[in-house]
Design a protein around this motif. Structure first.
Motif, PDB file in Angstrom:
ATOM      1  N   ALA A  33       0.713  -1.360   0.336  1.00  0.00           N
ATOM      2  CA  ALA A  33      -0.163  -0.277  -0.584  1.00  0.00           C
ATOM      3  C   ALA A  33       1.040   1.194  -0.503  1.00  0.00           C
ATOM      4  O   ALA A  33      -0.063   2.560  -0.167  1.00  0.00           O
ATOM      5  CB  ALA A  33      -0.986  -0.161   1.287  1.00  0.00           C
TER       6      ALA A  33
ATOM      7  N   CYS B  49       6.066  11.057  -4.151  1.00  0.00           N
ATOM      8  CA  CYS B  49       4.541  11.592  -4.359  1.00  0.00           C
ATOM      9  C   CYS B  49       4.347  12.201  -5.782  1.00  0.00           C
ATOM     10  O   CYS B  49       3.410  12.157  -6.017  1.00  0.00           O
ATOM     11  CB  CYS B  49       3.875  11.550  -3.271  1.00  0.00           C
TER      12      CYS B  49
ATOM     13  N   SER C 220       0.949   3.872  -3.600  1.00  0.00           N
ATOM     14  CA  SER C 220       0.469   4.699  -3.072  1.00  0.00           C
ATOM     15  C   SER C 220       1.304   5.646  -3.561  1.00  0.00           C
ATOM     16  O   SER C 220       0.535   7.740  -3.495  1.00  0.00           O
ATOM     17  CB  SER C 220      -0.162   5.260  -0.938  1.00  0.00           C
TER      18      SER C 220
ATOM     19  N   TYR D  20       0.893   5.295   5.728  1.00  0.00           N
ATOM     20  CA  TYR D  20       1.370   4.216   5.744  1.00  0.00           C
ATOM     21  C   TYR D  20       3.056   3.875   5.925  1.00  0.00           C
ATOM     22  O   TYR D  20       4.019   2.819   6.559  1.00  0.00           O
ATOM     23  CB  TYR D  20       1.611   2.941   4.702  1.00  0.00           C
TER      24      TYR D  20
ATOM     25  N   ALA E 119      -2.053   9.333   1.482  1.00  0.00           N
ATOM     26  CA  ALA E 119      -1.980   7.759   2.351  1.00  0.00           C
ATOM     27  C   ALA E 119      -0.853   7.492   2.081  1.00  0.00           C
ATOM     28  O   ALA E 119      -0.401   6.495   2.798  1.00  0.00           O
ATOM     29  CB  ALA E 119      -2.661   7.568   0.987  1.00  0.00           C
ATOM     30  N   ALA E 120       0.066   7.533   1.623  1.00  0.00           N
ATOM     31  CA  ALA E 120       1.603   7.654   1.364  1.00  0.00           C
ATOM     32  C   ALA E 120       2.016   7.587   2.899  1.00  0.00           C
ATOM     33  O   ALA E 120       2.862   7.132   3.736  1.00  0.00           O
ATOM     34  CB  ALA E 120       3.048   8.049   0.610  1.00  0.00           C
TER      35      ALA E 120
ATOM     36  N   ASP F  85      -0.543  10.009  -3.973  1.00  0.00           N
ATOM     37  CA  ASP F  85      -1.547  10.382  -3.238  1.00  0.00           C
ATOM     38  C   ASP F  85      -0.493  10.590  -1.767  1.00  0.00           C
ATOM     39  O   ASP F  85       0.232   9.085  -1.147  1.00  0.00           O
ATOM     40  CB  ASP F  85      -2.276   8.878  -2.785  1.00  0.00           C
TER      41      ASP F  85
END
Length: 433
Positions: free
Chosen positions: A256, A335, A260, A272, A268-269, A265
Motif C-alpha cells: 500500500a 509522491c 500510494s 503507511y 496515504a503514503a 497520494d
C-alpha cells in the motif's frame, strides 16, 4: 483469576462479536453449525480479533467433543491422545492455535484423520495460510479470513463485559466516561483482548484506590468505580500496533505504501509510512523508498534516486525518532514527482526475450579482439569507433541478427529529463532506418 478477555470468550456462535460475513445468518460458518455438519477450516487474521474464540464458539455450538492444542507447545503424543479419543467417540474437533507452526511429523500424523473426517481441525493463525501452511493441510481445509474489529464492535464487547455479572465486571458498579471508552476502543489497534484486559485493569486498580482512600479518610463511598480518560490512558499505555516483519500484514502495508506513492497520494503514503515508523521498521522503509525512486519515478526525475539515498542514509545515521523527518521529505517528494516506469519495462522486455530463447550470436564486429589470432576469426573486423565520427555516433548493428530491429525502450514524456531523452532516442531511431 483468569484475565477478563479469557473469561468473556463466547461459548456459542450467537455470542461472537463481529465476523458476521462468516457467522451471520445464512453465512458459511453459520450454515455449517445450523446443519450440524462442520468441515475442517483455518481461521486467519491479525492478533486479538477472536480467532480462538470463534473456534471455541463453533465447537461449543455442536454436540461434538473438542480439544484445544497449540502447534508449538503440544507434541505429537498430545495429538495421538486426541486421535485415540476420535477413534472411541467417532469424531473430535481439534482447535489448534499457531497452526502454521505444525512440523512435518505432526502434519503427517494428522493428515489421514483429516482425510477420513475423524478429526475436524479448526486452526487459528496470524499468518497467511497460502504462504505459511503446508499445501497438504491446506487442501483438506477451508480457509476463512477474519476481519479486524471496528471500534464500535470493541465497545460492544466492553459493554457486554461491564454488564456480565458471572464472567465479566457486572458485579462492580462501574461508570466509564465516553472519552475513556473511546480511548479503549480506538487505542487498542483493533485488538479486543488488549481493550478488555486494559478495562479490567482500570476497574480493579481504581477499586483498590477507592478502598485505600476510604480507609485513610474514614469517609464512606457509594462504591461507584469511575473510569476517566486519564485512567484509561494509564491502563492502555499505547496503541497496540501489531507488525510482524515476516507476517502477511507487513507486506500488505509495504504494498500500500508503494502504490500510494506511485499514485501520487501523499496523504496515504504518509499514513503507511507512519505505520512502518511505529513498527520501527527502518530497514524496510529504506529499501522500499530506494526501489520506488528507480521503479516508479525513474527517468522522469532521475535526481530523485540520489536524493532518496541521501535521505535514507541520514535516517539510518540519526535513527528514530528523528529519522521520520528525512523519510517524510523523501516520501512527499516521490509522491509529487513525475512518474515513469519506462526503464523497468525496457529491461523486463529484454529479460523476457532472453528467457524465451531469443538470444542470437553477438555480431562479429563487436566480439573481443584483444588476443592473438582474433583477426583470423574475423573478431572485431569492421567495428566503427563512434568517437571517430561527428557527434560521437555512427550507424552500425549492435543487436544479434534475430533481434536487430528490436526496441525495448519506449520513452515517456512525464518529466523534462525523459522528454529530452525521447528526442535524442527518436532521432537515433530515425537515423538507423
Amino acid at each position: 483469576m483468569k484475565p477478563l478477555a479469557f473469561r468473556m470468550r463466547p461459548t456459542k456462535i450467537e455470542d461472537i462479536i463481529g465476523q458476521q460475513h462468516l457467522v451471520g445468518k445464512d453465512k458459511i460458518i453459520g450454515r455449517m453449525v445450523q446443519a450440524k455438519h462442520l468441515s475442517s477450516m483455518i481461521l486467519y487474521g491479525p492478533p486479538g480479533i477472536g480467532k480462538t474464540s470463534i473456534a471455541t464458539a463453533i465447537a461449543g455450538s455442536t454436540s461434538i467433543a473438542f480439544r484445544k492444542l497449540n502447534a508449538v507447545i503440544n507434541n505429537k503424543k498430545d495429538m495421538e491422545i486426541v486421535a485415540q479419543e476420535a477413534k472411541m467417540s467417532g469424531q473430535v474437533i481439534l482447535i489448534l492455535d499457531e497452526v502454521h507452526r505444525l512440523d512435518k511429523g505432526k502434519q503427517d500424523f494428522l493428515l489421514p484423520y483429516l482425510e477420513n473426517g475423524m478429526i475436524i481441525l479448526i486452526g487459528a493463525t496470524t499468518a497467511n495460510p497460502y504462504h505459511a501452511i503446508n499445501p497438504a493441510i491446506r487442501s483438506r481445509t477451508q480457509i476463512f479470513e477474519l476481519e479486524p474489529l471496528t471500534p464500535e464492535l470493541i465497545k460492544q464487547a466492553m459493554e457486554r463485559a461491564l454488564q456480565d455479572e458471572h464472567h465479566g465486571l457486572g458485579s462492580y458498579n462501574v461508570s466509564v466516561d465516553d472519552q475513556a471508552m473511546d480511548h479503549f476502543a480506538h487505542g487498542c489497534g483493533g485488538d479486543v483482548r488488549s481493550a478488555l484486559n486494559a478495562l479490567e485493569l482500570a476497574v480493579l486498580s481504581t477499586k483498590n484506590a477507592l478502598e485505600l482512600a476510604v480507609l485513610s479518610t474514614k469517609e464512606s463511598s457509594d462504591g461507584t468505580i469511575h473510569i476517566s480518560l486519564a485512567t484509561a490512558e494509564e491502563c492502555l499505555q499505547k496503541k497496540s500496533f501489531a507488525h510482524d516483519k515476516d507476517g502477511d500484514a507487513h507486506y500488505d502495508v509495504l504494498s500500500a505504501f508503494q502504490k500510494s506513492i506511485r499514485g501520487s497520494d501523499a496523504n496515504a503514503a504518509l499514513h503507511y509510512l507512519a505505520r512502518l515508523i511505529e513498527a520501527g521498521d527502518l530497514e524496510s522503509i529504506a529499501r522500499r523508498l530506494l526501489v520506488i525512486a528507480y521503479e516508479d519515478i525513474g527517468l522522469a526525475s532521475p535526481q530523485a534516486g540520489p536524493r532518496v539515498l541521501h535521505a535514507v542514509q541520514t535516517a539510518e545515521r540519526i535513527g528514530f525518532p528523528e529519522a521520520r523527518i528525512p523519510l517524510a521529505n523523501a516520501v512527499i517528494e516521490l509522491c509529487l514527482s513525475p512518474k515513469s516506469n519506462s526503464a523497468v519495462l525496457a529491461v523486463e522486455a529484454a529479460i523476457a526475450d532472453i528467457r524465451a530463447g531469443k538470444i542470437g550470436d553477438v555480431p562479429k564486429h563487436l566480439k573481443d579482439a584483444h588476443y592473438k589470432g582474433a583477426e583470423e576469426l574475423d573478431r572485431g573486423i569492421g567495428y566503427k569507433y563512434p568517437h571517430d565520427y561527428d557527434n560521437g555516433w555512427v550507424e552500425q548493428q549492435y543487436l544479434p541478427d534475430p533481434l536487430k530491429n528490436k526496441q525495448y525502450y519506449k520513452p515517456k514524456q512525464t518529466g523534462k529529463f525523459e522528454s529530452a531523452l525521447k528526442q535524442v532516442y527518436d532521432k537515433l531511431m530515425k537515423q538507423k532506418k
